[in-house]
Design a protein around this motif. Sequence first.
Motif, PDB file in Angstrom:
ATOM      1  N   UNK A   1       0.826  -1.210   0.000  1.00 20.66           N
ATOM      2  CA  UNK A   1       0.000   0.000   0.000  1.00 20.66           C
ATOM      3  C   UNK A   1       0.860   1.259   0.000  1.00 20.66           C
ATOM      4  N   UNK A   2       0.359   2.280  -0.692  1.00 25.56           N
ATOM      5  CA  UNK A   2       1.068   3.549  -0.719  1.00 25.56           C
ATOM      6  C   UNK A   2       2.190   3.591  -1.733  1.00 25.56           C
ATOM      7  N   UNK A   3       2.315   2.534  -2.529  1.00 28.22           N
ATOM      8  CA  UNK A   3       3.336   2.524  -3.596  1.00 28.22           C
ATOM      9  C   UNK A   3       2.700   2.989  -4.896  1.00 28.22           C
ATOM     10  N   UNK A   4       3.460   3.787  -5.666  1.00 25.75           N
ATOM     11  CA  UNK A   4       3.003   4.216  -6.993  1.00 25.75           C
ATOM     12  C   UNK A   4       3.927   3.610  -8.047  1.00 25.75           C
ATOM     13  N   UNK A   5       3.318   3.077  -9.108  1.00 21.07           N
ATOM     14  CA  UNK A   5       4.060   2.539 -10.253  1.00 21.07           C
ATOM     15  C   UNK A   5       3.723   3.433 -11.438  1.00 21.07           C
ATOM     16  N   UNK A   6       4.739   4.101 -11.973  1.00 18.06           N
ATOM     17  CA  UNK A   6       4.481   5.145 -12.985  1.00 18.06           C
ATOM     18  C   UNK A   6       4.491   4.592 -14.415  1.00 18.06           C
TER      19      UNK A   6
END
Length: 206
Positions: free
Chosen positions: A105-110
């Motif tokens: 949770x709270x991870x962003x994959x761009x």
Amino acid sequence: MKNKLLIIGASGHGKVVADIALKMNRWQSIAFLDDNKGIETSMGLEVIGTSDDVFTHIDEYEIFVGIGNNTTRQRIHEMVETVGASIPVLVHPDAVVGGQVNIGNGTVVMAGSIINCCTDIGKGCVINTGTTIDHDNCIGDYVHISPGVHLAGTVKIGEGSWLGIGSVVSNNINITSGCQFGAGSVVVKDVNYPGTYAGVPIRKIK
Ligand SMILES: CC(C)(COP(=O)(O)OP(=O)(O)OC[C@H]1O[C@@H](n2cnc3c(N)ncnc32)[C@H](O)[C@@H]1OP(=O)(O)O)[C@@H](O)C(=O)NCCC(=O)NCCS
């Protein structure tokens, strides 16, 4: 799942996070919190308060920390996690995520990132634009992988480490927690001590 998203941090990194959230088309409403009271809108979205106001919104909104600095992101993520906020994972629709990949949770994959199969990525991470993370990697919590980084297979990166833009890590390498790597670093041996490293191959610069 709540239908509103609140992003903490409305500047550079937060804007990219918001752009991804908009493209995911999952929330009916998206807003920001930012401690700079001079910012009223960002990406056409309203700034509805400062980070201190987060507690009044956790029942209504999912919360995401859109701050690039690892230490600050970790501190705020842990604070909102402790009070029971619902924290999503954000994955750009043009990222490729393989089978048996776990993302905290709270991870962003761009955009343009490719995460190959059987990789674990911790919470509160930034997998920045156009990175490749190959099979069986283990990425610790609050790691930032900058744009254009390439990690070969079976790489392990400890909590809070940061890889600068365009870095390359060879296969089967272990990197300990709390490391920083300069732009264009090439890592071909294990890194067992926290510090700042740069160069091809890397040397410790601080
Ligand atoms: C590694 C880094 C953090 C160090 O910054 P710093 O602490 O201000 O360090 P300095 O600029 O004082 O550099 C210290 C020494 O390391 C060298 N150095 C710094 N970055 C280097 C790099 N990427 N590759 C090779 N050498 C590097 C400098 O030339 C200097 O060498 P010198 O002492 O012989 O003159 C920074 O240079 C860097 O590469 N940042 C990456 C930024 C990035 O990727 N941003 C993406 C964000 S999404």
